[in-house]
Design an enzyme around this catalytic site. Sequence first.
Site, short mmCIF file in Angstrom:
data_model
loop_
_atom_site.label_atom_id
_atom_site.label_comp_id
_atom_site.label_asym_id
_atom_site.label_seq_id
_atom_site.Cartn_x
_atom_site.Cartn_y
_atom_site.Cartn_z
CG ASP A 51 49.03 67.77 61.14
OD1 ASP A 51 48.52 68.90 60.97
OD2 ASP A 51 50.26 67.58 61.16
CB SER A 91 47.26 74.17 65.02
OG SER A 91 48.40 74.62 65.72
CB THR A 146 45.20 70.84 67.99
OG1 THR A 146 45.73 71.39 66.78
CG2 THR A 146 43.86 70.19 67.68
#
Length: 218
Positions: A51, A91, A146
Site C-alpha cells: 500500500d 488504487s 487493487t
Amino acid sequence: MKKHIRCITPFIIIICFLIGITSCADNTNNQWQNEKIPQKKIKNIILLIGDGMGRNQVKFGGYSFEKDLCFIDAASYTVVDTYSLNGVTDSAAAATAYSTGILTENGCVAINPHNPEEEYETIMDFAKKYGKSTGIITTEYMTGATPMGFMGHGTRSDDERLTDTASKSNIDLIAFDNSYNSAYVDKFEAEGYMEINDYEQIASASGKVIAPLPIRPL
C-alpha cells in the site's frame, strides 16, 4: 479521441506463473553496468504490491529498518508509470496501469473511461490465454480495487459487475481476507470454483479455488 496510453507493464500479493518474461535493467546504476546477468527463461513470477509503494515510501521504509529494503539490491529493476488521467491517482487507476499497461481515470478498473463497456486485457487474461496457471492472494477484501484490477472489470463502486467479471476470469486461485464481506462467493461457485476455508487444503485442491481465509502474516 480515446486516450490509450501505454506504460511499462510488468500483481496485496498477485501471483502469475508465466514463461519467458524479462525485466529491464536501470543503466544509471554503475554497480550493475558491467555485471553479466544470466539470460534464462523465467518460470514463475510473483508481483508483490504494498500500500503506497512509491519511491519515497520505499526509501522511508528503509529508514525505519536502518537499511535499504531487500529488493533495492535486485540485479535488475524497472519503474512503472501508474498515474491517473484525471487527478491524484487512486488504487483503481494504479492497478489498471500495472495489470494492463494502459493508463486510465480514477475509479476505472481495467476499463476504458470513455467507453466503460470496453474491457482492457489484463496480464492474467493474457496468461490464461496461453494456458498458464495464475493466482491472486490479497490481505484486503476481494472487491478491493487493487486485486480487482487483475481479475475484474468495471468501476470500483460497482461490486456486482466486478465480481461477475472476476468469477469468469478462470484464475486458478483467488484468496482473500474472510473478515471482509464474502457474500459474492456464490457467484464464483456457480462458475465452477470450489470454496476452501483452510490453508492446508489449498495445496491438495484441484480445479479453480475461491478461498476466504483468516488473515495471518504471510
